[in-house]
Enzyme design. Structure first.
Site, PDB file in Angstrom:
ATOM      1  N   HIS A 150      -3.508   4.132  -2.091  1.00 51.68           N
ATOM      2  CA  HIS A 150      -4.347   3.248  -1.567  1.00 51.68           C
ATOM      3  C   HIS A 150      -5.150   4.233  -0.452  1.00 51.68           C
ATOM      4  CE1 HIS A 150      -1.634   0.114  -3.490  1.00 51.68           C
ATOM      5  NE2 HIS A 150      -2.685  -0.327  -3.809  1.00 51.68           N
ATOM      6  N   ASP A 188      -5.570   2.844 -12.948  1.00 55.55           N
ATOM      7  CA  ASP A 188      -5.906   1.772 -13.600  1.00 55.55           C
ATOM      8  C   ASP A 188      -7.339   1.969 -14.540  1.00 55.55           C
ATOM      9  OD1 ASP A 188      -3.876  -0.533 -13.100  1.00 55.55           O
ATOM     10  OD2 ASP A 188      -4.438   0.340 -11.088  1.00 55.55           O
ATOM     11  N   LEU A 226       0.630  -1.048  -0.042  1.00 57.76           N
ATOM     12  CA  LEU A 226       0.027   0.020  -0.137  1.00 57.76           C
ATOM     13  C   LEU A 226       0.771   1.210  -0.027  1.00 57.76           C
ATOM     14  CD1 LEU A 226      -2.839  -1.049   2.790  1.00 57.76           C
ATOM     15  CD2 LEU A 226      -2.797  -1.394   0.284  1.00 57.76           C
ATOM     16  N   HIS A 227       0.405   2.199  -0.652  1.00 60.75           N
ATOM     17  CA  HIS A 227       1.144   3.419  -0.731  1.00 60.75           C
ATOM     18  C   HIS A 227      -0.287   4.747  -0.345  1.00 60.75           C
ATOM     19  CE1 HIS A 227      -0.362   3.758  -4.769  1.00 60.75           C
ATOM     20  NE2 HIS A 227       0.044   2.560  -5.006  1.00 60.75           N
ATOM     21  N   SER A 279       2.432   4.033  -7.597  1.00 57.30           N
ATOM     22  CA  SER A 279       2.085   2.830  -8.040  1.00 57.30           C
ATOM     23  C   SER A 279       3.152   1.709  -7.061  1.00 57.30           C
ATOM     24  CB  SER A 279       2.555   2.504  -9.470  1.00 57.30           C
ATOM     25  OG  SER A 279       2.712   1.224  -9.798  1.00 57.30           O
ATOM     26  N   SER A 280       2.362   0.614  -6.680  1.00 54.22           N
ATOM     27  CA  SER A 280       3.418  -0.353  -5.957  1.00 54.22           C
ATOM     28  C   SER A 280       4.668  -0.636  -6.890  1.00 54.22           C
ATOM     29  CB  SER A 280       2.311  -1.558  -5.618  1.00 54.22           C
ATOM     30  OG  SER A 280       1.384  -1.131  -4.938  1.00 54.22           O
ATOM     31  N   GLU A 322      -8.127   5.635 -10.217  1.00 54.38           N
ATOM     32  CA  GLU A 322      -8.233   5.826 -11.711  1.00 54.38           C
ATOM     33  C   GLU A 322      -6.983   5.650 -12.449  1.00 54.38           C
ATOM     34  OE1 GLU A 322      -9.732   9.941 -12.028  1.00 54.38           O
ATOM     35  OE2 GLU A 322     -12.031   9.043 -11.571  1.00 54.38           O
ATOM     36  N   GLN A 336      -8.952  -0.881 -16.259  1.00 56.21           N
ATOM     37  CA  GLN A 336      -9.463  -1.773 -15.191  1.00 56.21           C
ATOM     38  C   GLN A 336     -10.937  -1.416 -14.653  1.00 56.21           C
ATOM     39  OE1 GLN A 336      -7.269  -3.841 -11.960  1.00 56.21           O
ATOM     40  NE2 GLN A 336      -7.876  -2.197 -10.815  1.00 56.21           N
TER      41      GLN A 336
HETATM   42  O1  PAF Z   1      -5.813  -2.773  -9.070  1.00 55.02           O
HETATM   43  C1  PAF Z   1      -5.468  -3.803  -8.399  1.00 55.02           C
HETATM   44  O2  PAF Z   1      -4.880  -3.656  -7.272  1.00 55.02           O
HETATM   45  C2  PAF Z   1      -6.068  -5.268  -8.908  1.00 55.02           C
HETATM   46  O3  PAF Z   1      -6.063  -5.170  -9.994  1.00 55.02           O
HETATM   47  C3  PAF Z   1      -7.509  -5.676  -8.166  1.00 55.02           C
HETATM   48  C4  PAF Z   1      -8.413  -4.566  -8.575  1.00 55.02           C
HETATM   49  C5  PAF Z   1      -7.215  -5.674  -6.590  1.00 55.02           C
HETATM   50  C6  PAF Z   1      -7.821  -7.046  -8.561  1.00 55.02           C
HETATM   51  O4  PAF Z   1      -6.807  -7.689  -8.198  1.00 55.02           O
END
Ligand code: PAF
Length: 283
Positions: free
Chosen positions: A36, A149, A32-33, A188-189, A147, A152
């Site tokens: 998050h 991602d 986490l950063h 980003s991690s 956002e 995603q």
């Molecule tokens: O964005 C992420 O960290 C991952 O793609 C998620 C949404 C937790 C699914 O594993």
């Protein structure tokens, strides 16, 4: 904060929390950063309780990707979440998430095609499958995703709409703006993989993207601006560019010029062994 790693106690904990009001879920893969934490803080603003999941999902990593290297630091992450007032940490093992015989795949077409879906085949099937499971396990009223991602988020919203989900409903899936380091690099991690030289060079991504946005908004031809962006990244130390594209922000339809709808510039590029992604609104 309760840390839970089996389904039955999760169900009891979630039922108890939901008696108090809406429950928010922030799905993560840990490491986490501040990005998050901004999701967690927004979740706290919107719901009575916040659950965070930490699960490094093998299904969304392709062969040769960084599944083994992906940073895992559960104790540190748990302490950060505790300090933020998170009620529940859902941290299942791979065996709990995918018991022997697991054979279901959720595949979203359209928005998952091209961009990261093009360079990481199967990635969004893995994301849609695990997020669908997380939604069924935690049954949140709302869910929040970063956002950064962007594609995603579009895939998850599409899935929630298409499967008529109610916990959460597609309209209760919120995107939270990208958090950036002081120099502009998106958090980003995976930034942890960067060497100190690469970290200095990585800022080229945000700088070049801002210049591209300015050029397109100033009337520059989109294809020319995108080509200049690729050249700037390679000149700035990036090893290769997966994609640099202008897309309609919601449908993710490719744009070769600015129209009336909102547009997004999306880029993925490799620096050293690290693949970075970023996106920014155009207009
Ligand atoms: O964005 C992420 O960290 C991952 O793609 C998620 C949404 C937790 C699914 O594993």
């Amino acid at each position: 904060m309760q840390t839970i790693n089996r389904i039955d106690p999760l169900r009891s904990a979630v039922s108890a929390l939901r008696l108090d009001g809406p429950l928010a879920l922030v799905p993560t893969m840990g490491a986490l950063h501040e990005g998050h934490l901004s999701l967690v803080r927004e979740a706290k603003r919107l719901a009575a309780h916040v659950a965070v999941s930490i699960f490094v999902n093998p299904l969304q990593f392709g062969a040769g990707e960084d599944l083994d290297a992906y940073p895992r630091q559960l104790a540190r992450d748990a302490a950060m979440l505790e300090r933020e007032g998170v009620a529940l940490l859902w941290a299942p093992s791979v065996e709990v998430m995918y018991p022997s015989g697991f054979a279901t795949n959720i595949s979203v077409s359209g928005v998952s095609e091209g961009l990261c879906g093009g360079s990481r085949p199967g990635h969004f099937d893995g994301v849609a499958t695990v997020v669908s499971k997380l939604f069924h396990q935690v049954q949140p009223d709302i869910a929040l995703f970063g956002e950064k991602d962007w594609q995603q988020l579009a895939v998850i919203r599409r899935m929630a709409r298409d499967l008529d989900l109610t916990q959460p409903h597609a309209d209760a899936i919120f995107g939270v703006p990208i958090m950036r380091e002081a120099d502009g690099l998106a958090m980003s991690s995976r930034n942890a993989y960067l060497t100190s030289d690469e970290r200095i060079q990585a800022v080229t991504l945000a700088i070049a993207m801002r210049a591209t946005v300015a050029e397109i908004l100033g009337g520059g031809e989109v294809a020319v601006a995108l080509e200049k962006l690729r050249e700037a990244l390679l000149a700035g130390g990036f090893r290769s560019v997966d994609y640099a594209e202008l897309r309609e922000a919601n449908s993710l339809v490719a744009l070769d010029e600015l129209g009336t709808s909102s547009a997004r510039l999306l880029v993925a590029a490799h620096i050293g062994r690290t693949r970075l992604i970023d996106n920014i609104a155009v207009g």
